[in-house]
Scaffold this motif. Sequence first.
Motif, PDB file in Angstrom:
ATOM      1  N   ILE A  69       0.839  -1.198   0.000  1.00 37.49           N
ATOM      2  CA  ILE A  69       0.000   0.000   0.000  1.00 37.49           C
ATOM      3  C   ILE A  69       0.879   1.254   0.000  1.00 37.49           C
ATOM      4  O   ILE A  69       1.844   1.349   0.753  1.00 37.49           O
ATOM      5  CB  ILE A  69      -0.988  -0.013   1.177  1.00 37.49           C
ATOM      6  N   GLN A  76     -12.195   4.512  -2.444  1.00 39.62           N
ATOM      7  CA  GLN A  76     -11.289   3.462  -2.001  1.00 39.62           C
ATOM      8  C   GLN A  76     -11.829   2.834  -0.729  1.00 39.62           C
ATOM      9  O   GLN A  76     -12.450   3.527   0.092  1.00 39.62           O
ATOM     10  CB  GLN A  76      -9.892   4.020  -1.744  1.00 39.62           C
ATOM     11  N   VAL A  86     -10.685   0.085   2.567  1.00 37.50           N
ATOM     12  CA  VAL A  86      -9.719  -0.731   3.291  1.00 37.50           C
ATOM     13  C   VAL A  86     -10.526  -1.840   3.951  1.00 37.50           C
ATOM     14  O   VAL A  86     -11.571  -1.584   4.554  1.00 37.50           O
ATOM     15  CB  VAL A  86      -8.971   0.090   4.360  1.00 37.50           C
ATOM     16  N   ALA A  88      -7.669  -1.739  -0.626  1.00 43.57           N
ATOM     17  CA  ALA A  88      -6.495  -1.972   0.226  1.00 43.57           C
ATOM     18  C   ALA A  88      -6.900  -2.976   1.292  1.00 43.57           C
ATOM     19  O   ALA A  88      -8.039  -2.973   1.770  1.00 43.57           O
ATOM     20  CB  ALA A  88      -6.026  -0.669   0.862  1.00 43.57           C
ATOM     21  N   GLN A 127      -3.980  -3.276  -3.079  1.00 47.93           N
ATOM     22  CA  GLN A 127      -2.705  -3.138  -2.389  1.00 47.93           C
ATOM     23  C   GLN A 127      -2.858  -3.691  -0.974  1.00 47.93           C
ATOM     24  O   GLN A 127      -3.938  -3.648  -0.390  1.00 47.93           O
ATOM     25  CB  GLN A 127      -2.280  -1.675  -2.333  1.00 47.93           C
ATOM     26  N   THR A 128      -1.754  -4.197  -0.435  1.00 44.75           N
ATOM     27  CA  THR A 128      -1.782  -4.766   0.903  1.00 44.75           C
ATOM     28  C   THR A 128      -0.766  -4.078   1.791  1.00 44.75           C
ATOM     29  O   THR A 128       0.226  -3.511   1.321  1.00 44.75           O
ATOM     30  CB  THR A 128      -1.478  -6.276   0.861  1.00 44.75           C
ATOM     31  N   VAL A 138      -1.522   1.340   7.156  1.00 43.27           N
ATOM     32  CA  VAL A 138      -2.761   2.013   6.761  1.00 43.27           C
ATOM     33  C   VAL A 138      -2.983   3.249   7.633  1.00 43.27           C
ATOM     34  O   VAL A 138      -3.255   4.346   7.135  1.00 43.27           O
ATOM     35  CB  VAL A 138      -3.975   1.061   6.842  1.00 43.27           C
TER      36      VAL A 138
END
Length: 183
Positions: free
Chosen positions: A3, A117, A119, A144, A171-172, A178
């Motif tokens: 990320i 986006q 998460v 994410a 993305q990770t 984060v």
Amino acid sequence: MTITTLDSTTALIVIDLQAGTLGGPTAHPAGEIVARAAELLAAFRAQGRLVVLANVDGTPAGRTQYGEGAREFPAAFSALVPELGQQPGDVTLTRATWSAFAGTDLDAILTERGITQIVLAGIATSFGVESTARDAYDRGYSVALAIDAITDRSADAHDASVARVFPALGQTGSAAEVIALLG
């Protein structure tokens, strides 16, 4: 891909951190997953960002090798764990599907709020988390995944999703990464 950025219009979606799903064995200690999810929740709430808590209260109608047709789970199974500190401003979605999008108004809620986006955190990596990530990606959201805030019943299933599926969907990174990107 690790990320690298969070949009200013990023929402957090926590999948199935509820009594029933945490009651069985998990590949990673459930308490650690819940604690990291709680850290993410606190950070998103502190910035006034959208938080979605998704729980599951049954199964779809389709037949599987595990059983025939739809079934409902007891209310105690679906209860979100108190460590999440559910707030009045959180969006809560209850569903009987793997994806938090299927059969809910999640897409409309995100669209109405201009979210671009998401998460993801929660359980189970290869079921609810992966299904929600796939749906989000197919709908055009950047995805994410906070990998250390996700687990599965099976370490092999978790590892397969993280290594083979998630890089194609988004993305990770860790929960701490984060949170750092939230600014």
